[in-house]
Enzyme design. Structure first.
Site, PDB file in Angstrom:
ATOM      1  N   ASP A  51       0.837  -1.199   0.000  1.00 38.39           N
ATOM      2  CA  ASP A  51       0.000   0.000   0.000  1.00 38.39           C
ATOM      3  C   ASP A  51       0.871   1.249   0.000  1.00 38.39           C
ATOM      4  O   ASP A  51       1.732   1.417   0.867  1.00 38.39           O
ATOM      5  CB  ASP A  51      -0.886   0.014   1.252  1.00 38.39           C
ATOM      6  N   TYR A  56       2.958   9.864  -0.360  1.00 43.70           N
ATOM      7  CA  TYR A  56       4.008   9.313   0.503  1.00 43.70           C
ATOM      8  C   TYR A  56       5.405   9.572  -0.068  1.00 43.70           C
ATOM      9  O   TYR A  56       6.407   9.333   0.612  1.00 43.70           O
ATOM     10  CB  TYR A  56       3.837   7.802   0.714  1.00 43.70           C
ATOM     11  N   LYS A  85      -2.801   6.099  -4.531  1.00 43.56           N
ATOM     12  CA  LYS A  85      -3.962   6.945  -4.220  1.00 43.56           C
ATOM     13  C   LYS A  85      -3.793   8.317  -4.862  1.00 43.56           C
ATOM     14  O   LYS A  85      -2.689   8.880  -4.841  1.00 43.56           O
ATOM     15  CB  LYS A  85      -4.107   7.120  -2.702  1.00 43.56           C
ATOM     16  N   HIS A 118      -7.693   9.305  -2.124  1.00 40.55           N
ATOM     17  CA  HIS A 118      -7.004   9.248  -0.829  1.00 40.55           C
ATOM     18  C   HIS A 118      -7.878   9.793   0.299  1.00 40.55           C
ATOM     19  O   HIS A 118      -7.858   9.293   1.422  1.00 40.55           O
ATOM     20  CB  HIS A 118      -5.697  10.045  -0.909  1.00 40.55           C
TER      21      HIS A 118
HETATM   22  P1  NDP Z   1       0.500   0.894  11.630  1.00 39.93           P
HETATM   23  O1  NDP Z   1      -0.664   0.754  12.528  1.00 39.93           O
HETATM   24  O2  NDP Z   1       0.756  -0.110  10.590  1.00 39.93           O
HETATM   25  O3  NDP Z   1       1.746   1.032  12.604  1.00 39.93           O
HETATM   26  C1  NDP Z   1       3.041   1.237  12.184  1.00 39.93           C
HETATM   27  C2  NDP Z   1       3.916   1.380  13.423  1.00 39.93           C
HETATM   28  O4  NDP Z   1       3.904   0.157  14.166  1.00 39.93           O
HETATM   29  C3  NDP Z   1       5.336   1.689  13.092  1.00 39.93           C
HETATM   30  O5  NDP Z   1       5.840   2.572  14.079  1.00 39.93           O
HETATM   31  C4  NDP Z   1       6.031   0.326  13.187  1.00 39.93           C
HETATM   32  O6  NDP Z   1       7.389   0.494  13.523  1.00 39.93           O
HETATM   33  C5  NDP Z   1       5.243  -0.322  14.315  1.00 39.93           C
HETATM   34  N1  NDP Z   1       5.172  -1.791  14.208  1.00 39.93           N
HETATM   35  C6  NDP Z   1       4.953  -2.522  13.094  1.00 39.93           C
HETATM   36  N2  NDP Z   1       4.932  -3.836  13.397  1.00 39.93           N
HETATM   37  C7  NDP Z   1       5.146  -3.947  14.721  1.00 39.93           C
HETATM   38  C8  NDP Z   1       5.251  -5.045  15.615  1.00 39.93           C
HETATM   39  N3  NDP Z   1       5.123  -6.283  15.192  1.00 39.93           N
HETATM   40  N4  NDP Z   1       5.466  -4.781  16.929  1.00 39.93           N
HETATM   41  C9  NDP Z   1       5.586  -3.501  17.374  1.00 39.93           C
HETATM   42  N5  NDP Z   1       5.494  -2.420  16.580  1.00 39.93           N
HETATM   43  C10 NDP Z   1       5.289  -2.640  15.259  1.00 39.93           C
HETATM   44  O7  NDP Z   1       0.397   2.391  11.052  1.00 39.93           O
HETATM   45  P2  NDP Z   1       0.394   3.156   9.686  1.00 39.93           P
HETATM   46  O8  NDP Z   1      -0.052   4.522  10.004  1.00 39.93           O
HETATM   47  O9  NDP Z   1       1.711   3.010   9.012  1.00 39.93           O
HETATM   48  O10 NDP Z   1      -0.740   2.444   8.833  1.00 39.93           O
HETATM   49  C11 NDP Z   1      -0.496   1.332   7.963  1.00 39.93           C
HETATM   50  C12 NDP Z   1      -0.503   1.773   6.508  1.00 39.93           C
HETATM   51  O11 NDP Z   1      -1.786   2.240   6.134  1.00 39.93           O
HETATM   52  C13 NDP Z   1       0.422   2.950   6.194  1.00 39.93           C
HETATM   53  O12 NDP Z   1       1.775   2.616   6.189  1.00 39.93           O
HETATM   54  C14 NDP Z   1      -0.160   3.388   4.874  1.00 39.93           C
HETATM   55  O13 NDP Z   1       0.270   2.527   3.838  1.00 39.93           O
HETATM   56  C15 NDP Z   1      -1.659   3.249   5.147  1.00 39.93           C
HETATM   57  N6  NDP Z   1      -2.268   4.490   5.662  1.00 39.93           N
HETATM   58  C16 NDP Z   1      -3.277   5.051   4.924  1.00 39.93           C
HETATM   59  C17 NDP Z   1      -3.876   6.237   5.318  1.00 39.93           C
HETATM   60  C18 NDP Z   1      -4.950   6.836   4.480  1.00 39.93           C
HETATM   61  O14 NDP Z   1      -5.318   8.005   4.706  1.00 39.93           O
HETATM   62  N7  NDP Z   1      -5.493   6.115   3.519  1.00 39.93           N
HETATM   63  C19 NDP Z   1      -3.469   6.922   6.554  1.00 39.93           C
HETATM   64  C20 NDP Z   1      -2.457   6.221   7.316  1.00 39.93           C
HETATM   65  C21 NDP Z   1      -1.904   5.055   6.855  1.00 39.93           C
HETATM   66  P3  NDP Z   1       8.627  -0.011  12.599  1.00 39.93           P
HETATM   67  O15 NDP Z   1       8.396   0.403  11.199  1.00 39.93           O
HETATM   68  O16 NDP Z   1       9.779   0.674  13.234  1.00 39.93           O
HETATM   69  O17 NDP Z   1       8.668  -1.495  12.768  1.00 39.93           O
END
Ligand code: NDP
Length: 349
Positions: A51, A56, A85, A118
């Site tokens: 995604d 981004y 998006k 988006h």
């Molecule tokens: P997430 O809920 O996926 O959380 C990401 C965070 O969790 C990062 O800090 C990551 O750290 C940490 N993490 C990941 N796996 C683990 C684990 N197993 N244990 C502990 N911590 C963990 O948040 P996002 O906001 O990134 O949402 C996911 C995706 O959704 C985005 O990346 C994007 O692609 C999409 N999105 C879409 C939006 C929209 O408006 N359509 C808005 C926001 C997001 P680390 O990387 O350091 O492991």
């Protein structure tokens, strides 16, 4: 209740979408090379859904990673489900395809699997962008260079630093999305951050050619979107969850000081009972309720850990316990946009 969750779901247009996707949105300070590494690791781990989005600013690296995995024979293009998006400065119907073409150019791919609006809120393109987007590219004929590259102004601001809103009829943006599908540039089309009213607006549009296949929204244990999920299911629209792990507090737009899902004591008890991590349970919860879930990590250990959400199951009692954690709390409220006529988060759902 069937505990086995499918690896992919059939969309209302006949295409298939893998139920667990790798998120790629990271705080601005994170080196872009990280996403390129993460995608290659994820593809080796068997993630097939990635995604991203124009805004981004990482599609060049993502495209490179996907093409590397294709070139070394790990996957074929058709094995990958890639989402992009259209950003809110391109909501006007005449700009939608331009945004998609820019993404494809960065990706060096010929199509995306899913293209989403988006966000229902549109922002004005600046005067310079408008000039560049004219068919004669008049701006480039001027004897000076623009101060920024067209399209790089993600949040165009006025002289007081306020984001400049635009008002674009959602249905006209949707018609342009339909044209992107007809042109073969997007296999499927959908929306993101839409509330029920906004979804209904599209669904009830006279002459609707394609229904949105999905609505990607914030969805996690503290905001489980049960009503929106029920509505989407009734219309054969997949709900896909972002911030399922509570997102990253370092993200520019995430509310700081909000409770951390993965530290929730109830979640931790359920995780311990199953010998799994809280993240695996948070993802599994979504998979078992028929939600397509995204998880962002750029760390190999966590990328692997998150994919293991397929390897266990939660009992109906666990699911009920986890349902009980809901508190309708958003990490992404985008309160600075609350005056926008299409601000989606004032309605109940
Ligand atoms: P997430 O809920 O996926 O959380 C990401 C965070 O969790 C990062 O800090 C990551 O750290 C940490 N993490 C990941 N796996 C683990 C684990 N197993 N244990 C502990 N911590 C963990 O948040 P996002 O906001 O990134 O949402 C996911 C995706 O959704 C985005 O990346 C994007 O692609 C999409 N999105 C879409 C939006 C929209 O408006 N359509 C808005 C926001 C997001 P680390 O990387 O350091 O492991």
């Amino acid at each position: 209740m069937n505990y086995n969750v499918p690896l992919s779901v059939k969309l209302n247009d006949g295409h298939f979408m893998p139920t667990l996707g790798l998120g790629t949105s990271a705080p601005i300070k994170v080196a872009k090379s990280k996403v390129e590494e993460a995608i290659q690791i994820a593809v080796d781990v068997r993630y097939r859904h990635i995604d991203s989005a124009y805004m981004y600013l990482n599609e060049e690296e993502i495209g490179r990673a996907i093409r590397k995995k294709i070139a070394n024979g790990t996957v074929r293009r058709e094995d990958i489900f890639y989402t992009s998006k259209v950003w809110s400065t391109f909501s006007r119907p005449e700009l939608v395809q331009t945004c998609l073409e820019r993404s494809l150019k960065k990706l060096q791919l010929s199509y995306v699997d899913l293209y989403l609006i988006h966000c229902p809120m549109s922002f004005k393109v600046s005067r310079l962008q408008t000039a560049w987007l004219r068919p004669d590219r008049a701006l480039y004929k001027l004897p000076f260079s623009p101060v920024f590259q067209p399209g790089e102004e993600i949040f165009p601001k006025d002289t007081h630093g306020k984001i400049i809103f635009d008002t674009v009829d959602l249905c006209s943006t949707w018609e342009a999305m339909e044209k992107c599908k007809d042109a073969g540039l997007a296999k499927s089309i959908g929306v993101s951050n839409f509330n029920r009213r906004q979804l209904e607006k599209i669904l009830n549009k006279p002459g609707l050619k394609y229904k949105p296949v999905c609505n990607q929204v914030e969805c996690h244990l503290y905001h489980n979107q049960s009503k929106l999920l029920e509505f989407c299911k009734s219309k054969d629209i997949v709900l896909s969850a972002y911030a399922a792990l509570g997102s990253d507090p370092a993200k520019e737009w995430r509310n700081k000081n909000s409770p951390v899902i993965l530290e929730d004591p109830v979640l931790n008890v359920v995780a311990e009972k199953h010998g799994q991590t809280p993240a695996q349970v948070a993802l599994r919860y979504q998979l078992q309720r028929g939600v397509v879930v995204l998880a962002k990590s750029f760390r190999e250990k966590r990328i692997k850990e998150n994919f293991q959400a397929f390897d266990f199951h939660l009992t109906p009692e666990d699911m009920k316990t986890l349902d009980g954690l809901n508190r309708n709390m958003r990490y992404f409220e985008d309160a600075e946009f609350a005056n926008h006529p299409e601000y989606p988060f004032l309605d109940e759902y």
